[in-house]
Scaffold this active site. Structure first.
Site, PDB file in Angstrom:
ATOM      1  N   ASP A  73      36.025   2.488 -11.511  1.00  0.00           N
ATOM      2  CA  ASP A  73      36.391   3.784 -12.070  1.00  0.00           C
ATOM      3  C   ASP A  73      37.899   3.971 -12.194  1.00  0.00           C
ATOM      4  O   ASP A  73      38.369   4.602 -13.142  1.00  0.00           O
ATOM      5  CB  ASP A  73      35.815   4.917 -11.227  1.00  0.00           C
ATOM      6  CG  ASP A  73      34.299   4.954 -11.249  1.00  0.00           C
ATOM      7  OD1 ASP A  73      33.691   4.444 -12.216  1.00  0.00           O
ATOM      8  OD2 ASP A  73      33.711   5.502 -10.303  1.00  0.00           O
ATOM      9  N   HIS A  99      31.422   6.749 -10.574  1.00  0.00           N
ATOM     10  CA  HIS A  99      30.231   6.261  -9.886  1.00  0.00           C
ATOM     11  C   HIS A  99      30.057   6.971  -8.547  1.00  0.00           C
ATOM     12  O   HIS A  99      31.026   7.216  -7.835  1.00  0.00           O
ATOM     13  CB  HIS A  99      30.346   4.766  -9.586  1.00  0.00           C
ATOM     14  CG  HIS A  99      30.197   3.871 -10.754  1.00  0.00           C
ATOM     15  ND1 HIS A  99      31.192   3.675 -11.685  1.00  0.00           N
ATOM     16  CD2 HIS A  99      29.157   3.082 -11.136  1.00  0.00           C
ATOM     17  CE1 HIS A  99      30.775   2.805 -12.594  1.00  0.00           C
ATOM     18  NE2 HIS A  99      29.545   2.429 -12.283  1.00  0.00           N
TER      19      HIS A  99
END
Length: 159
Positions: free
Chosen positions: A33, A82
């Site tokens: 991410d 996530h």
């Protein structure tokens, strides 16, 4: 009957191993991410297999991880977030474990202004080599991969 030093050492090793294996999932999320490739790569053995399945594919070794992330996934995602949960770890031996966790990922795909939501399960084989735990195999089972119609992701306004 009191635990022996050997029993305590074994129990402590299992606790430390659990923590290390859970950290693999966390560093996967942060690395992906935040686009920290070195962090992301650090969780994988150099002979690993990452089977993402359709629509992305199967990748082997560090070269495969590089291809998957830099050539396939990051170019497809403008941003992602996530979240992993439901971690279960079962030890096959002192140096090999099977781990499973669920993941929710929300983000923006390139060319699509609407939020995309992915739900999946990660099934891992983690191995400890020379005292270090890393992922040897990860199988991803996707449960859904959908857009949220009329939903965009924007940062909060600052004063």
């Amino acid at each position: 009957m009191p635990d022996t030093n050997q029993d305590l050492a074994h129990r402590l090793d299992r606790l430390e191993s659990r923590t290390a294996i859970e950290a693999l999932a966390f560093n996967y999320c942060h690395g992906f991410d935040k686009r920290e490739f070195d962090r992301f790569l650090s969780i994988w053995w150099d002979d690993c297999v990452w089977d993402i399945g359709p629509p992305f594919g199967r990748f082997e070794g560090h070269a495969g991880i590089h291809e998957a992330v830099k050539d396939v996934l990051w170019p497809a995602w403008l941003q992602s977030q996530h979240i992993t949960s439901n971690h279960v770890i079962e030890f096959e031996s002192d140096d090999r474990a099977h781990a499973i966790c669920d993941v929710d990922c929300m983000g923006l795909l390139v060319g699509n202004p609407e939020a995309t939501f992915v739900g999946a399960t990660y099934q891992d084989v983690a191995e400890r080599r020379s005292g270090v735990w890393k992922i040897a195999q990860r199988k991803v089972t996707m449960h859904y991969f959908n857009n949220f119609a009329n939903t965009t992701l924007t940062k909060p306004e600052t004063e």
